[in-house]
Enzyme design. Structure first.
Site, PDB file in Angstrom:
ATOM      1  N   CYS A 171      -1.800   8.291   4.703  1.00 34.15           N
ATOM      2  CA  CYS A 171      -1.751   8.235   3.238  1.00 34.15           C
ATOM      3  C   CYS A 171      -3.105   8.562   2.652  1.00 34.15           C
ATOM      4  O   CYS A 171      -3.214   8.958   1.499  1.00 34.15           O
ATOM      5  CB  CYS A 171      -1.215   6.903   2.749  1.00 34.15           C
ATOM      6  SG  CYS A 171      -2.065   5.510   3.432  1.00 34.15           S
ATOM      7  N   GLU A 186       0.896  -1.162   0.000  1.00 28.85           N
ATOM      8  CA  GLU A 186       0.000   0.000   0.000  1.00 28.85           C
ATOM      9  C   GLU A 186       0.924   1.199   0.000  1.00 28.85           C
ATOM     10  O   GLU A 186       1.715   1.362   0.938  1.00 28.85           O
ATOM     11  CB  GLU A 186      -0.791   0.056   1.314  1.00 28.85           C
ATOM     12  CG  GLU A 186      -1.815  -1.020   1.509  1.00 28.85           C
ATOM     13  CD  GLU A 186      -2.978  -0.840   0.584  1.00 28.85           C
ATOM     14  OE1 GLU A 186      -3.235   0.310   0.174  1.00 28.85           O
ATOM     15  OE2 GLU A 186      -3.597  -1.841   0.236  1.00 28.85           O
TER      16      GLU A 186
END
Ligand SMILES: Cc1cc2nc3c(=O)[nH]c(=O)nc-3n(C[C@H](O)[C@H](O)[C@H](O)COP(=O)(O)OP(=O)(O)OC[C@H]3O[C@@H](n4cnc5c(N)ncnc54)[C@H](O)[C@@H]3O)c2cc1C
Length: 1013
Positions: free
Chosen positions: A692, A658
């Site tokens: 994020c 990720e």
């Protein structure tokens, strides 16, 4: 209209959408759409004609028509909401007074997102106090200050109290009575605490407070409030007045309970509320309080009003009703009781949208089938409606002595989870419960701020890595049955729940996570344990169909510092669920929190050779761990550059990563700006923007961008964020985890052409920065394209929605994205076009919840198999599949992949997981002719075109046979992603290779009213 749901919806939509839109052209367009969608079905032919004519005229004269709509709505509602301007207000107050009513004035205003707006509202209330024709005002404590927090109870009380103190002093000097309204459940104890605190300071003051009968908690509150008032009166103090109401925030309380997984704070039934109302009346009128407590019976229910009058409480009791809601009843009540106080909200002309929430509540109240006002139109003695209301009343009188008074929101007992039960999310801590606050606060306060929990012991070396890989490789975890794995994983969740407070304390001190940011992280980790346990059933089912599933072997989990608990937990638990052994290498900054993950797993029964904790430094030892030939896979959460670094070390690495994001929220002219600004500030500055998923860009439609009110509101919300130490309960935005460097340091100081600061960020310490907002960010500029990972938000001005979407999609990343708009057509266009893994409509874009919003992106936001964390396919990707003889691609596509599914069943939020064909240019490389045919068929069913060789422009390769490191290196250098999974002849597994998952989370209520009902 009250009898007609379509009519009610139309009036609400007109008020909520047309009035709200400041751009007249857009407002006119919205008006046309609403009329075209059915329009005022409730109204007479004249209105219908007016609306239709207006819709046509709005094309040519948008400003005129929208002005007429607003004027008409104001005229329709001015009996319920008074204009704040004189002479209208003065005239109305005078005429009501002449009729013999007392007036209680409540100043409505914008949502309180910052201290600027709180101060503005305070000034409006002060202006009301100064009027000679006002002697009674109502205020909500939550309108006096911003940044109130259930967790920071004492701090919130202190901040409101100081302002309320001044207000009371001024009111006393002007001879005005002040009453505190009650709205949300979370404000109940806060309001009572503030009230008592300030009245203990101003002993001789008379003041009032509302108590809601729909809350069982109100019984204990009323008892202690009265006892305190008696004692205060005995000290020579003033009297208090309790306004007894049933409660008007039911719809939002239900929504909150559903979304948070908490019990609904109000009683479940009207019958209980009616009984509770009468029980509270008994309590409040108890003679033991002497003259210390007066009671305002605030109700339109004439049975209740009559009951109250029959109790014969003399001047201790006063009737109260809402302005414009039940005029004939108010007159009759006044004639009987001698006086009635009318509660009158007032709103300034240019703040009219602030009245929407109030109007929505009133409309709800009038149309809810069990309510008295709904029945009133057909209420003739003996009529069915009368009999029903009478029987309700009689039942309530009888049940008032037995109705439960136990609060529904209380500390939850820890119960062991059942591996065979259907998965449900672990709720976050309910900080309205004092015991919960105290437990966490004492854990956090029990440590020193500088006390970290580094893992003790000598520095890890390459030899330690070799040993760890060997131990993990020899573990027999892969042979443990699925059922046993599920049981152990569920126990991990239970252990994590037990240690929640301690984990929050560790995170606050080590990872700079505030409790309110850390708490959902613990819930997420617990969810991962239970959800991934349940995910193994899919593997079992597929194996039962003849497929073979072989775990990857030893998986190295490399998490970041920003989610130091949930992300390592997610990687570890998914890998374990699939039968892999795991070596966890926590982030160097948060090794103590990472160690907790391992300890909680071991405590729950995960064998120590199945999970090893190896805080390897980022040197040779770290590199050896990542690239070790006996490591079967690496789960990384970190930057895209780190993923590339790992790939450069070992081109055939099996990487599940990720990676980064550059996320934007689009705000159109049809947005609810109060909500949009609140969600934007929270998404941009939660955990100081170090997520994020954080919003780094706001792409705002020109008419909103140019509106000074929008900028004022955004600046106010951002400047008001309380910045400080993460362990301090008052802190909303904590520090950076390490001194700003690289792009973040640049973002703090750099302004490119066209950019200017709306809110300039300021360094407040080595790690502490105040948040920054820059205006004028241009498409293609450095800030538009670069992930900065900190508390800086850039605002872009877009001509229209199409341009906004193009800019939102125009970054190298595709992680999260949002839109704020109340226009269904805009939302549909956006959903069809937005190129992100997690899409959010009319809500914040962070805080993904397991199963509800499986998390993960596309483009440079993901590397590897791309299944979403916390979604149905994640565990499936952590092993090697083979076999199958009946692909049934078309059937699987139709039944599984072409279906947009919401498995959550929530009513207030729709959470859809859907599959979209991969958009990269994909080449098939190697493999037997048969394999290639199967792969090509699967791709075609998924709607993906493949090419047969690595031609220029290819950005992904499906590699069907092993190849040389040289070739892998070359592809890596060319930026081509490689998927080395062999072809599986089964639609459920093979089709996954050809799709992107997208999670769309969409708010489906307006101010509590469900949109799909
Ligand atoms: C002067 C005045 C001041 C007010 N101030 C406040 C205030 O500060 N805070 C506040 O919250 N409200 C306030 N209200 C509104 C009040 O709470 C009620 O919503 C409103 O008065 C309707 O209740 P009723 O007794 O008039 O009518 P009724 O028809 O007898 O009762 C309606 C109420 O019953 C409850 N109810 C209905 N259905 C259900 C159900 N299925 N489950 C559980 N409960 C149900 C709800 O509370 C609903 O509002 C005020 C009302 C007045 C008249």
């Amino acid at each position: 209209m009250l009898d007609d749901p379509a009519g009610r919806r139309f009036v609400l939509s007109l008020t909520d959408q047309v009035v709200r839109i400041r751009d007249r052209r857009r407002a006119a367009r919205r008006f046309r759409d609403l009329v075209a969608d059915g329009g005022p079905a409730f109204s007479g032919p004249l209105d219908r004609m007016a609306a239709t004519t207006g819709a046509v005229a709005s094309r040519f004269l948008p400003a005129l028509v929208t002005d007429l709509v607003v004027r008409r709505l104001r005229a329709e509602t001015e009996g319920v909401i008074l204009p704040a301007e004189d002479p209208a207000l003065a005239n109305h107050l005078a005429s009501r007074r002449a009729e013999g009513f007392r007036m209680n004035v409540n100043v409505l205003g914008e949502a309180i997102l910052g201290e600027g707006e709180a101060t503005r509202r305070y000034e409006l209330v002060r202006a009301a106090l100064a009027r000679p024709d006002v002697d009674y005002v109502s205020v909500k404590v939550s309108s006096l200050r911003s940044q109130l927090s259930a967790y920071d109870f004492d701090g919130s009380v202190a901040r409101i109290a100081d302002r309320l103190h001044d207000l009371y002093v001024e009111a006393q000097a002007s001879g005005v009575f002040v009453n505190l309204d009650m709205e949300e459940y979370r404000d109940l104890h806060l309001t009572v605490a503030v009230f008592r605190r300030v009245l203990d300071e101003l002993v001789d003051l008379d003041a009032g407070i509302a108590i809601q009968a729909y809350l069982p908690d109100s019984h204990a509150v009323a008892g202690s409030l009265c006892a305190w008032a008696r004692e205060r009166r005995a000290r020579g103090g003033g009297r208090i007045k309790v306004r007894l109401v049933k409660g008007a925030n039911l719809a939002m309380e239900r929504v909150e309970a559903e979304l948070r997984g908490w019990p609904q704070a109000p009683y479940e039934t009207k019958a209980e509320v009616d009984a509770s109302y009468k029980r509270l009346l008994d309590t409040l009128l108890d003679p033991q309080w002497g003259d210390a407590v007066r009671v305002g019976v605030a109700s339109h229910n004439l049975f209740d009003v009559a009951w109250a009058l029959a109790l014969d409480a003399g001047d201790r009791l006063e009737l109260e009703m809402l302005e414009g809601m039940a005029d004939p009843e108010a007159r009759v009540a006044r004639a009987r009781a001698g006086s009635v106080v009318l509660y009158a909200p007032v709103v300034r002309h240019d703040d009219f949208q602030a009245a929407i929430a109030y109007l929505a509540r009133r409309l709800d109240e009038n149309t809810a089938p069990e309510n008295f006002l709904h029945a009133m139109f057909s209420l003739v003695p003996g009529s069915p409606a009368f009999v029903e209301q009478r029987d309700r009343f009689r039942r309530a009188v009888a049940e008032r002595t037995t109705v439960s008074t136990t609060p529904r929101r209380r500390p939850r007992p820890l119960v062991a989870s059942d591996p065979d039960a259907r998965f449900t999310n672990e709720p976050d801590t309910d900080f309205t419960v004092a015991a919960n606050r105290e437990l966490v606060a004492s854990a956090v306060g029990g440590r020193r701020t500088d006390e970290k929990s580094p893992i003790q012991g000598p520095r890890i070396t390459v030899a330690d890595v070799e040993r760890a890989v060997a131990v993990a490789g020899a573990s027999t975890w892969g042979e443990v049955s699925f059922a046993e794995r599920r049981a152990i994983l569920c126990r991990v969740g239970d252990v994590m729940a037990r240690h929640r407070a301690d984990t929050l304390a560790t995170m606050a001190h080590e990872a700079a996570k505030t409790v309110l940011e850390g708490d959902p992280e613990v819930s997420e980790a617990i969810d991962f344990a239970r959800y991934y346990a349940a995910s193994t059933r899919t593997i079992e089912a597929l194996v039962a169909e003849g497929l073979t599933f072989r775990p990857l072997g030893t998986v190295v989990v490399v998490p970041p510092w920003n989610f130091p608990y949930s992300i390592p937990a997610g990687g570890v638990l998914a890998a374990l669920a699939a039968g892999n052994t795991v070596i966890l290498k926590p982030a160097p900054e948060t090794e103590g929190t990472g160690a907790l993950v391992a300890e909680h797993c071991w405590e729950a029964g995960v064998p120590r050779d199945a999970l090893l904790l190896l805080p390897a430094p980022e040197d040779d030892a770290g590199r050896r761990l990542i690239t070790h030939p006996d490591v079967g896979g690496v789960i990384l959460t970190g930057s895209y550059d780190t993923a590339r670094l790992f790939r450069s070390w070992r081109p055939d690495i099996r990487l599940h990563a990720e990676t980064s994001g550059k996320n934007a929220i689009v705000i159109t002219a049809a947005a609810d700006l109060d909500l949009a600004v609140k969600d934007l500030a929270q998404s941009a500055f939660g955990h100081a923007g170090q997520k994020c998923s954080a919003a780094s860009l706001a792409i705002v439609e020109a008419s909103v961008y140019d509106d000074p009110a929008f900028r004022r509101q955004l600046a106010d919300a951002v400047e008001s964020l309380r910045v400080g130490d993460a362990a301090d309960p008052a802190t909303v935005m904590g520090p950076l985890i390490r001194p700003a460097s690289g792009p973040l340091a640049e973002a703090f100081t750099r302004l490119d052409p066209g950019e200017s600061w709306l809110v300039a960020p300021r360094p407040l310490g080595e790690l502490l920065w105040s948040p920054g907002v820059k205006l004028g960010v241009r498409p293609g500029s450095w800030f538009h394209q670069t992930e900065c990972f900190g508390p800086v938000l850039g605002v872009m001005r877009a001509r229209d929605l199409d341009e906004a979407i193009a800019w939102q999609n125009g970054t190298p990343f595709g992680l999260t994205g949002g839109i704020h708009s109340l226009d269904d057509d805009e939302i549909a266009r956006w959903k069809a076009a937005v190129d992100v893994g997690n899409a959010y409509v009319n809500r914040g874009i962070t805080g993904a919840i397991v199963q509800r919003q499986p998390f993960g992106g596309r483009k440079r936001s993901v590397v590897g198999p791309t299944a979403k964390a916390g979604g149905p396919n994640y565990v499936l990707t952590l092993g090697h599949w083979s076999g199958g003889d009946e692909p049934a691609f078309a059937r699987w596509w139709r039944d599984e992949f072409a279906v947009e599914r919401d498995v959550t069943g929530l009513r207030a939020e729709r959470n859809v997981l859907r599959y979209q064909p991969r958009t990269e240019r994909i080449a098939l490389v190697g493999g037997t002719a048969e394999d290639r045919t199967v792969a090509r068929t699967a791709a075609a069913v998924a709607g993906v075109e493949v090419v047969d060789e690595v031609v220029p422009g290819v950005d992904r390769i499906r590699l069907l046979e092993p190849t040389s490191d040289d070739l892998l290196d070359a592809w890596f250098e060319a930026g081509i992603d490689v998927d080395p999974s062999p072809v599986v002849r089964h639609g459920r597994v093979e089709l996954l290779r050809w799709v992107h998952e997208q999670a769309i989370s969409e708010t489906r209520h307006r101010l509590g009213a469900l949109l799909d009902d």
